[in-house]
Structure formats: structure tokens, C-alpha cells
Scaffold this active site. Structure first.
Site, short mmCIF file in Angstrom:
data_model
loop_
_atom_site.label_atom_id
_atom_site.label_comp_id
_atom_site.label_asym_id
_atom_site.label_seq_id
_atom_site.Cartn_x
_atom_site.Cartn_y
_atom_site.Cartn_z
N ARG A 1 0.66 -1.45 -0.10
CA ARG A 1 0.10 -0.10 0.13
C ARG A 1 0.92 1.28 -0.11
O ARG A 1 0.42 2.41 -0.42
CB ARG A 1 -0.87 -0.05 1.12
CG ARG A 1 -2.02 -1.09 1.11
CD ARG A 1 -2.88 -0.90 2.13
NE ARG A 1 -4.27 -1.60 1.79
CZ ARG A 1 -5.22 -1.88 2.67
NH1 ARG A 1 -5.08 -1.94 3.92
NH2 ARG A 1 -6.35 -2.63 2.27
N LYS B 1 -22.06 -17.09 -0.21
CA LYS B 1 -23.53 -17.02 0.09
C LYS B 1 -23.93 -15.94 -0.73
O LYS B 1 -23.63 -14.73 -1.13
CB LYS B 1 -23.63 -16.49 1.49
CG LYS B 1 -23.20 -17.53 2.57
CD LYS B 1 -23.37 -17.14 3.96
CE LYS B 1 -23.34 -18.03 5.01
NZ LYS B 1 -23.45 -17.46 6.33
N GLY C 1 -11.72 -9.80 -1.33
CA GLY C 1 -10.52 -10.32 -0.59
C GLY C 1 -10.28 -11.59 -0.94
O GLY C 1 -8.86 -12.01 -1.32
N GLY D 1 -14.03 -3.56 0.33
CA GLY D 1 -15.36 -2.96 0.63
C GLY D 1 -15.89 -1.98 -0.31
O GLY D 1 -16.94 -2.00 -0.78
P1 ADP Z 1 -14.64 -12.43 -1.70
O1 ADP Z 1 -13.87 -12.43 -0.38
O2 ADP Z 1 -13.68 -12.37 -3.04
O3 ADP Z 1 -15.77 -11.25 -1.88
P2 ADP Z 1 -16.77 -14.50 -0.75
O4 ADP Z 1 -16.00 -14.10 0.60
O5 ADP Z 1 -17.87 -13.92 -1.06
O6 ADP Z 1 -15.33 -13.73 -1.76
O7 ADP Z 1 -16.31 -16.05 -0.74
C1 ADP Z 1 -15.14 -16.93 -0.66
C2 ADP Z 1 -15.53 -18.08 -0.12
O8 ADP Z 1 -16.61 -18.87 -0.42
C3 ADP Z 1 -14.13 -18.96 0.23
O9 ADP Z 1 -13.67 -19.10 1.48
C4 ADP Z 1 -14.70 -20.31 -0.51
O10 ADP Z 1 -14.08 -21.50 0.28
C5 ADP Z 1 -16.32 -20.03 -0.21
N1 ADP Z 1 -16.77 -21.22 -1.23
C6 ADP Z 1 -16.79 -21.07 -2.59
N2 ADP Z 1 -17.30 -22.16 -3.11
C7 ADP Z 1 -17.80 -22.86 -2.04
C8 ADP Z 1 -18.62 -24.26 -1.90
N3 ADP Z 1 -19.15 -24.68 -3.10
N4 ADP Z 1 -18.84 -24.50 -0.43
C9 ADP Z 1 -18.55 -23.89 0.40
N5 ADP Z 1 -17.80 -22.74 0.34
C10 ADP Z 1 -17.50 -22.33 -0.85
#
Ligand code: ADP
Ligand code: MG
Length: 396
Positions: free
Chosen positions: A36, A197, A354, A377
Site C-alpha cells: 500500500r 453466500k 478479499g 469493501g
Molecule cells: P470475496 O472475499 O472475494 O468477496 P467471498 O468471501 O464471497 O469472496 O467467498 C469466498 C469463500 O467462498 C471462500 O472461503 C470459499 O471457500 C467459499 N466457497 C466457494 N465455493 C464454495 C462451496 N461450493 N462450498 C463452500 N464454500 C465455498
């Protein structure tokens, strides 16, 4: 979108307040990742080249409006000086007497770092008096902290309305990349949204279906969409109470002419651990005692075809449980496809989030993407179509 850059600002002999993000990880008083800090160097060098005197406003940690000595920015002074190759001075406060005295003593070719803005309770409240106190220190305001732009704080928004304001080099690069990905993209545009989710990405999905041509849904959230179509997903992570919401998103997509791409085949396993025994099954054939942990090879081929037929790609969220092999296979393969198309000049690819940044680093392709946003964010809120107050303040 129109924001001023350093090029349009007369900085000669002027004190330039620069909002930066130097919220770097520190362990036992040592900066463990200076990325950074390295990223703001071009902005500060350009300000000095134009005859300006940079005075840095920044936050560090979450001191919640109180002076917390462990969250002082002072230990960053030597790192800043080393990365900049310039003398860096420090003021014990970001407003008032100590700050004014330090600004008055600042020489040409020097940089002044002001103490943590969040030591003042007014910072996060965008307090008018605090904003005025900051503005009184300088003549021009430059914001180079896109990652803090989703917050309307004194140092990110309040000051921008008082002084002539411009985007720093890093902020301008981020805005340009985001504009090319979603604001005014070359079509067709494909978005990939994955991750755990649906519930955490509702606004994002809702905004994307009205803006992109194709929306690839992967990760745990794809399971919820399968459930919404009456498909059983066994023991998979899925939000059964979000099925109706998922159906609404599918309807909205159809009305907007956005093609939704769900996995046609999936990788299932009985255990969620590295090297767990797994098999590929059709998306509607997950055994009752198994979990879907990744997209299958046919799904990856289909996703790759959508990439090939697109000019722009915007990506947030891994396609599977990428932290654990072999469930990183689909994410890696799709990331490599996007990287190859980008290298060939056929695709503009922008990604953020992230876990997404971690997944692309793990796949070894981060450097090949057109732009990787580390803003967290702020990137997500921008993908949700929200106005970022720190950016909006630069437009006026
Ligand atoms: P970002 O931080 O890039 O916005 P998210 O936090 O929404 O991404 O999602 C990342 C998480 O989703 C990871 O920890 C990954 O293990 C989980 N994940 C992805 N696919 C699955 C799945 N089929 N079942 C359980 N967890 C999952
Ligand atoms: Mg995450």
C-alpha cells in the site's frame, strides 16, 4: 464521469493534503507488507515534481475516536522515507497547533505525515469542524485512497468539499479500470460472481443483472440457485431460505436480457478437507450425503466459452472452495483462461474482493489481469452500483 487529476491542478508552492491508504499490516512494530505504501509513491513524486508539498492524511486500525498509542502512524515514517527516497516528517496530530507548526516548517521536497485521523471521534462522523481543521492546513486536496472512498469521513469526503479536489494517480487508475469494466464497458460483458453466500451479495447480483450480458454464478451461492430450481444439493452449503430471492434474481435477469450461467456439472465430496475423495456429477445429481465444493470440467469449458465471446470480464468470488485442493480446480482453470485472453489483448479483465484476490494470486495470474482491485469493501459497493461518497466529492 469527470474527476480532476493532478494534471489539471496548479500545485506550485502549495501545500497539498493527500488522503492515502497506508493501513499496512504490522507485526511487532515491523511492516510485513509495504504494498500500500509503494502504490502511493507515484502520486507523491508527481506532487513534488509539480512544486507541491504533500501532507498525508491517513487512518490506521480502528482506534474508535481515541488516541491509542499502538495505532500511531509514526512507526511508518522510516518505511515511507525509504520507499519514497525523500525525507518524511511527522506531526503528532492531524489538526491544530502541532499540525500547523509541522506544515509551516515543511521544506520543498519533503513529505509530512499527520497522525492517525481516527484518533479524532469526528473523523468517522464527518464532523464539519474537524474537516475545516484539516482543510485549514492546505490549499489543495488530493484523494488517493479508493479503498476508503465508500466512507463519508472528514478526511475522505468532508475536506474534499472545502478545498479544490482531485484524484491521485492510484485513485484515477482505479476509477478508470472500474469505469472500463462496468461504467462504460466494451460489450459483451461477462460477470463472474462466486463465493459462499447469496445473502452477502444480493445488491451485487441485483445490480449486475441489469448491467452485464452474461452472469456466471459459482461457488456456494450457485447451490442456492440450484435449490431455487428444485434441485437437491445434499449436504452442500446452500441458503434454503434464499430460494425465493434467487428466483427473483433469475426473473430480473431474464427481463433484462442477461444470460445466467449456472454450473452444469459439479465436484462433490463427503469431506471438506484437502485431498478428500471427490467425483464429478451432473449439477442435478448431487448424492444426499455429499457436498458440492467446486464447478465441474464441463462447467469450466462453458465458462471459458463465455470468456472467449466477451470483451470485458468483471469477477468477484471464487467458483469453489479454492482454499483446499482439489476444489480450487475450476477457479484456477477459469482464471488462467481469463489471463490468457487478457494477455492476447482480447479481454479487459477486472477482479476484486478479499478471497478473489487471494484465489487469483494462488492461481498465479493476478499480474495478467487488466486490473485487480485490492480495495475490498469499496470495490464491492462500487460493484453494487452504490455511489461512493469519497469519489462523488471529487466530481463537484
Ligand atoms: P470475496 O472475499 O472475494 O468477496 P467471498 O468471501 O464471497 O469472496 O467467498 C469466498 C469463500 O467462498 C471462500 O472461503 C470459499 O471457500 C467459499 N466457497 C466457494 N465455493 C464454495 C462451496 N461450493 N462450498 C463452500 N464454500 C465455498
Ligand atoms: Mg471474503
Amino acid at each position: 464521469m469527470a474527476w480532476k487529476t493532478l494534471d489539471e491542478m496548479d500545485l506550485a508552492g502549495k501545500v497539498v493534503l493527500v488522503r492515502v491508504d497506508i493501513n499496512v499490516p504490522v507485526e511487532n512494530g515491523v511492516v510485513t507488507d509495504a504494498t500500500r505504501i509503494e502504490k502511493i509513491v507515484p502520486t507523491l513524486r508527481d506532487i513534488i515534481a509539480k512544486g507541491g508539498k504533500p501532507v498525508l492524511l491517513a487512518h490506521f486500525g480502528r482506534p474508535k475516536g481515541k488516541v491509542v498509542p499502538e495505532m500511531s502512524l509514526k512507526p511508518l515514517v522510516p518505511v515511507l522515507a525509504e520507499k519514497l527516497g525523500l525525507p518524511v516528517k511527522f506531526a503528532e496530530d492531524c489538526v491544530g497547533g502541532p499540525a500547523k507548526a509541522a506544515v509551516a516548517a515543511l521544506g520543498t521536497g519533503e513529505v509530512l505525515l499527520l497522525e492517525n485521523t481516527r484518533f479524532h471521534a469526528g473523523e468517522e462522523k464527518n464532523d464539519a469542524e474537524l474537516s475545516a481543521g484539516m482543510a485549514a492546513l492546505g490549499e489543495v486536496y488530493v484523494n488517493d485512497a479508493f479503498s476508503a472512498a465508500h466512507r463519508a469521513h472528514s478526511s475522505t469526503e468532508g475536506v474534499a468539499h472545502i478545498l479544490p479536489a482531485a484524484a491521485g494517480r492510484l485513485m484515477a487508475a482505479e476509477l478508470k479500470a472500474l469505469e472500463a469494466a462496468l461504467g462504460n464497458p466494451v460489450r459483451p460483458v461477462t460477470a463472474v460472481v462466486g463465493g459462499a453466500k447469496v445473502s452477502t451479495k444480493l445488491d451485487l447480483l441485483g445490480n449486475l443483472v441489469s448491467k452485464v450480458d452474461n452472469l456466471v454464478i459459482g461457488g456456494g451461492m450457485a447451490n442456492t440457485f440450484l435449490v431455487a430450481q428444485g434441485i437437491s444439493v445434499g449436504k452442500s452449503l446452500a441458503e434454503h431460505d434464499m430460494a425465493e430471492t434467487a428466483r427473483e434474481i433469475l426473473k430480473k435477469a431474464e427481463a433484462a436480457g442477461c444470460t445466467i450461467v449456472l454450473p452444469t456439472d459439479v465436484v462433490v465430496a463427503r469431506e471438506f478437507k484437502a485431498g478428500a475423495e471427490s467425483e464429478v456429477v451432473a449439477a442435478d445429481a448431487c448424492p444426499e450425503d455429499a457436498m458440492i465444493l467446486d464447478a465441474g470440467p464441463a462447467a469450466v469449458s462453458r465458462i471459458s466459452e463465455f470468456f472467449e465471446n466477451s470483451k470485458t470480464l468483471i469477477w468477484n468470488g471464487p467458483l469453489g472452495a479454492f482454499e483446499i485442493a482439489p476444489f480450487d480446480t475450476a477457479t484456477n482453470a477459469a482464471a488462467q483462461k481469463a489471463a490468457a485472453l487478457t494477455r492476447a489483448g482480447a479481454l479487459t479483465s477486472v477482479a476484486g474482493g478479499g478471497d478473489t484476490v487471494a484465489a487469483l494470486n494462488k492461481a498465479g495470474v493476478a499480474a495478467d489481469f487488466s486490473y485487480i482491485s485490492t480495495a475490498g469493501g469499496a470495490f464491492l459497493e462500487w460493484m453494487e452500483g452504490k455511489e461512493l461518497p469519497g469519489v462523488a466529492a471529487l466530481m463537484s
